[in-house]
Design a protein around this motif. Structure first.
Motif, PDB file in Angstrom:
ATOM      1  N   LEU A  23       0.826  -1.201   0.000  1.00 26.53           N
ATOM      2  CA  LEU A  23       0.000   0.000   0.000  1.00 26.53           C
ATOM      3  C   LEU A  23       0.864   1.256   0.000  1.00 26.53           C
ATOM      4  O   LEU A  23       0.567   2.235  -0.720  1.00 26.53           O
ATOM      5  CB  LEU A  23      -0.932  -0.013   1.213  1.00 26.53           C
ATOM      6  CG  LEU A  23      -1.898   1.178   1.348  1.00 26.53           C
ATOM      7  CD1 LEU A  23      -2.823   1.242   0.140  1.00 26.53           C
ATOM      8  CD2 LEU A  23      -2.699   1.069   2.637  1.00 26.53           C
ATOM      9  N   TRP A  24       1.939   1.254   0.770  1.00 23.91           N
ATOM     10  CA  TRP A  24       2.830   2.419   0.812  1.00 23.91           C
ATOM     11  C   TRP A  24       3.496   2.640  -0.550  1.00 23.91           C
ATOM     12  O   TRP A  24       3.581   3.771  -1.030  1.00 23.91           O
ATOM     13  CB  TRP A  24       3.894   2.198   1.883  1.00 23.91           C
ATOM     14  CG  TRP A  24       4.875   3.335   1.983  1.00 23.91           C
ATOM     15  CD1 TRP A  24       4.703   4.536   2.608  1.00 23.91           C
ATOM     16  CD2 TRP A  24       6.187   3.372   1.399  1.00 23.91           C
ATOM     17  NE1 TRP A  24       5.820   5.314   2.474  1.00 23.91           N
ATOM     18  CE2 TRP A  24       6.760   4.629   1.725  1.00 23.91           C
ATOM     19  CE3 TRP A  24       6.937   2.475   0.645  1.00 23.91           C
ATOM     20  CZ2 TRP A  24       8.033   4.985   1.323  1.00 23.91           C
ATOM     21  CZ3 TRP A  24       8.206   2.837   0.239  1.00 23.91           C
ATOM     22  CH2 TRP A  24       8.733   4.083   0.579  1.00 23.91           C
ATOM     23  N   PHE A  26       2.307   1.702  -3.431  1.00 27.60           N
ATOM     24  CA  PHE A  26       1.278   2.157  -4.372  1.00 27.60           C
ATOM     25  C   PHE A  26       1.009   3.645  -4.221  1.00 27.60           C
ATOM     26  O   PHE A  26       0.882   4.368  -5.225  1.00 27.60           O
ATOM     27  CB  PHE A  26      -0.015   1.366  -4.151  1.00 27.60           C
ATOM     28  CG  PHE A  26      -1.167   1.834  -5.005  1.00 27.60           C
ATOM     29  CD1 PHE A  26      -1.240   1.481  -6.345  1.00 27.60           C
ATOM     30  CD2 PHE A  26      -2.161   2.637  -4.465  1.00 27.60           C
ATOM     31  CE1 PHE A  26      -2.295   1.926  -7.128  1.00 27.60           C
ATOM     32  CE2 PHE A  26      -3.212   3.087  -5.240  1.00 27.60           C
ATOM     33  CZ  PHE A  26      -3.281   2.715  -6.580  1.00 27.60           C
ATOM     34  N   LEU A  27       0.935   4.124  -2.989  1.00 30.18           N
ATOM     35  CA  LEU A  27       0.698   5.550  -2.769  1.00 30.18           C
ATOM     36  C   LEU A  27       1.888   6.389  -3.244  1.00 30.18           C
ATOM     37  O   LEU A  27       1.709   7.490  -3.772  1.00 30.18           O
ATOM     38  CB  LEU A  27       0.420   5.810  -1.285  1.00 30.18           C
ATOM     39  CG  LEU A  27      -0.880   5.203  -0.733  1.00 30.18           C
ATOM     40  CD1 LEU A  27      -1.001   5.460   0.759  1.00 30.18           C
ATOM     41  CD2 LEU A  27      -2.097   5.756  -1.463  1.00 30.18           C
ATOM     42  N   GLN A  28       3.103   5.880  -3.047  1.00 28.94           N
ATOM     43  CA  GLN A  28       4.269   6.633  -3.476  1.00 28.94           C
ATOM     44  C   GLN A  28       4.425   6.640  -4.994  1.00 28.94           C
ATOM     45  O   GLN A  28       4.895   7.632  -5.565  1.00 28.94           O
ATOM     46  CB  GLN A  28       5.539   6.035  -2.836  1.00 28.94           C
ATOM     47  CG  GLN A  28       5.572   6.130  -1.325  1.00 28.94           C
ATOM     48  CD  GLN A  28       5.589   7.577  -0.837  1.00 28.94           C
ATOM     49  OE1 GLN A  28       6.254   8.445  -1.406  1.00 28.94           O
ATOM     50  NE2 GLN A  28       4.844   7.849   0.220  1.00 28.94           N
ATOM     51  N   GLN A  30       1.914   6.266  -7.227  1.00 29.97           N
ATOM     52  CA  GLN A  30       0.625   6.451  -7.875  1.00 29.97           C
ATOM     53  C   GLN A  30       0.754   7.294  -9.146  1.00 29.97           C
ATOM     54  O   GLN A  30       0.141   6.997 -10.175  1.00 29.97           O
ATOM     55  CB  GLN A  30      -0.356   7.115  -6.901  1.00 29.97           C
ATOM     56  CG  GLN A  30      -1.780   7.181  -7.424  1.00 29.97           C
ATOM     57  CD  GLN A  30      -2.736   7.710  -6.369  1.00 29.97           C
ATOM     58  OE1 GLN A  30      -2.317   8.115  -5.289  1.00 29.97           O
ATOM     59  NE2 GLN A  30      -4.009   7.704  -6.682  1.00 29.97           N
ATOM     60  N   GLY A  31       1.550   8.356  -9.099  1.00 37.93           N
ATOM     61  CA  GLY A  31       1.747   9.180 -10.285  1.00 37.93           C
ATOM     62  C   GLY A  31       2.388   8.413 -11.425  1.00 37.93           C
ATOM     63  O   GLY A  31       1.978   8.535 -12.586  1.00 37.93           O
ATOM     64  N   ILE A  33       2.243   5.166 -11.887  1.00 38.88           N
ATOM     65  CA  ILE A  33       1.281   4.172 -12.386  1.00 38.88           C
ATOM     66  C   ILE A  33       0.295   4.821 -13.349  1.00 38.88           C
ATOM     67  O   ILE A  33      -0.055   4.245 -14.391  1.00 38.88           O
ATOM     68  CB  ILE A  33       0.557   3.510 -11.195  1.00 38.88           C
ATOM     69  CG1 ILE A  33       1.547   2.668 -10.380  1.00 38.88           C
ATOM     70  CG2 ILE A  33      -0.596   2.645 -11.676  1.00 38.88           C
ATOM     71  CD1 ILE A  33       0.955   2.101  -9.106  1.00 38.88           C
ATOM     72  N   VAL A  34      -0.159   6.034 -13.029  1.00 42.72           N
ATOM     73  CA  VAL A  34      -1.082   6.740 -13.930  1.00 42.72           C
ATOM     74  C   VAL A  34      -0.393   7.032 -15.261  1.00 42.72           C
ATOM     75  O   VAL A  34      -0.992   6.864 -16.337  1.00 42.72           O
ATOM     76  CB  VAL A  34      -1.585   8.031 -13.258  1.00 42.72           C
ATOM     77  CG1 VAL A  34      -2.374   8.880 -14.255  1.00 42.72           C
ATOM     78  CG2 VAL A  34      -2.458   7.703 -12.061  1.00 42.72           C
ATOM     79  N   MET A 314      -9.730   8.062 -11.172  1.00 40.01           N
ATOM     80  CA  MET A 314      -8.394   8.515 -11.568  1.00 40.01           C
ATOM     81  C   MET A 314      -8.341   9.974 -11.992  1.00 40.01           C
ATOM     82  O   MET A 314      -7.296  10.438 -12.439  1.00 40.01           O
ATOM     83  CB  MET A 314      -7.872   7.647 -12.717  1.00 40.01           C
ATOM     84  CG  MET A 314      -7.703   6.188 -12.384  1.00 40.01           C
ATOM     85  SD  MET A 314      -7.128   5.240 -13.811  1.00 40.01           S
ATOM     86  CE  MET A 314      -5.624   6.091 -14.210  1.00 40.01           C
TER      87      MET A 314
END
Length: 393
Positions: A23-24, A26-28, A30-31, A33-34, A314
């Protein structure tokens, strides 16, 4: 203490730790991944054109570069035309503001019996412009923040372009690497899903481009006939915006031409509004079903809901990815869903003559037919005579 309890506690601790670390991360990321999702969408959309050039003896690298250069040039032309229209309309509106204010003041005094003077109105406008100047000075003070934002957007754009180029130019190699770690049966399913995604995404892009061209040409002819300024830029604006926001995109895009036509007179704005409404119906019921029948077969309400869901998940990139992802998922799942013959019922009739409430179901087909509900394929139970399935209510 049971012997399995320490191992169970240790497994739970490791699971919670792994979930927290994932989860950490993924949050870090996230940009990133988009950006990768946008690049994957663009690569899938460009791959049909790249494959077309590759079949004509173009190497995949130069073919990908040529297609991407064409897309960048088209986007630059659209943004430059939109910018020139915006600047011109702002200047025209500023020049017309005194005349419109005087006309509005005369109409207000004659209608409501007031005696507002132009001097008072000019003073109020001047005070308002002073407030605007204060806000403008604050924006100028934050020029550093605006420059940083612009650099961030430029970096993201370059990253998307780089990822898109490599995903499209090295598409076969990338798919071979993925399939090399999968069993043969899973490889077939992955390649099947990938093929559907390429077909739907590319079909979505090219069918939308064709519909945008038809919309832009139609609105351009009407705007020229009504002598509306910036007809080409306005038609291009309506054509592009109407295709990436389903169902209501034409109305949102047509709002700007109506405002511009209002400067020419109220009747010009009325005729533009009437054409926007009529063209939307023509597009929904005549043009779109014929163009997107094989590329993006989605109901307009489902498409609009997909865009809203993508925006909620998103943001702006979700609106771009929602339609091709939804169409690809619909096509992939549709190949595994078994469909049955639908019984006749008044609630299921969409013809002009509704089915009577007491209408009987169609006669049952002979035993063993493929279309009979409840019958096994072939209809043979080993003795040559099939057992009829349940009667359709």
């Amino acid at each position: 203490m049971p012997p399995w309890l320490p191992r169970a506690v240790l497994m739970v601790m490791w699971t919670v730790t792994a979930f927290g670390v994932t989860l950490w991360l993924f949050l870090q990321l996230q940009g990133l991944i988009v950006l990768l999702l946008i690049s994957l969408f663009l690569a899938l959309a460009l791959e049909p054109a790249v494959n077309w050039l590759h079949r004509r003896r173009w190497p995949r690298g130069p073919a990908t570069g040529a297609v991407m250069l064409l897309v960048v040039l088209a986007t630059g032309v659209f943004l430059s035309m939109l910018g020139s229209m915006l600047i011109g309309q702002v200047l025209a509106l500023a020049a017309e503001t005194p005349r419109m204010l005087r006309a509005a003041l005369v109409w207000t005094n004659s209608t409501f019996g007031t005696d507002y003077s132009p001097t008072t109105l000019i003073e109020q406008v001047t005070s308002a412009s002073g407030v605007v100047q204060q806000y403008a000075s604050r924006i100028a003070d934050n020029a550093l923040g605006a420059g940083t934002t612009l650099l961030g957007l430029l970096f993201n754009g370059l990253a998307v372009a780089l990822f898109t180029f490599y995903l499209c130019a090295d598409g076969p190699r990338f798919r071979r690497v993925i399939c090399s770690v999968l069993p043969p049966r899973t490889q077939r399913e992955v390649l099947r899903a990938w093929e559907i995604a390429i077909e739907k995404t590319g079909g979505y892009l090219y069918s939308r481009a064709l519909m945008a061209l038809v919309s832009a040409v139609s609105h351009y002819l009407v705007l020229v006939a009504l002598d509306v300024p910036f007809a080409f830029a306005l038609a291009l604006w309506v054509g592009v915006l109407s295709q990436f926001i389903p169902t209501v995109g034409t109305y949102i895009g047509g709002f700007v031409p109506v405002l511009v036509a209002l400067l020419q007179g109220p009747w010009a704005a009325v005729w533009v509004l009437v054409f926007v409404v009529v063209y939307q119906q023509f597009e929904n019921y005549v043009l779109q079903p014929r163009i997107t029948a094989k590329t993006l077969d989605m109901h307009p309400a489902v498409a609009f809901g997909s865009v809203l869901a993508g925006v909620a998940i998103m943001g702006a990139p979700g609106a771009l990815l929602a339609l091709p992802m939804g169409a690809s998922l619909q096509a992939f799942l549709g190949s595994y869903i078994r469909r049955y013959e639908v019984a006749r019922h008044p609630l299921l009739s969409d013809s002009e003559e509704p089915v009577a409430a007491g209408a009987k179901a169609p006669p049952e087909e002979p035993e063993g037919s493929a279309g009979e509900p409840g019958a096994e394929p072939g209809g043979d139970d080993g003795g040559g005579s099939g057992t009829p399935g349940p009667t359709t209510p």
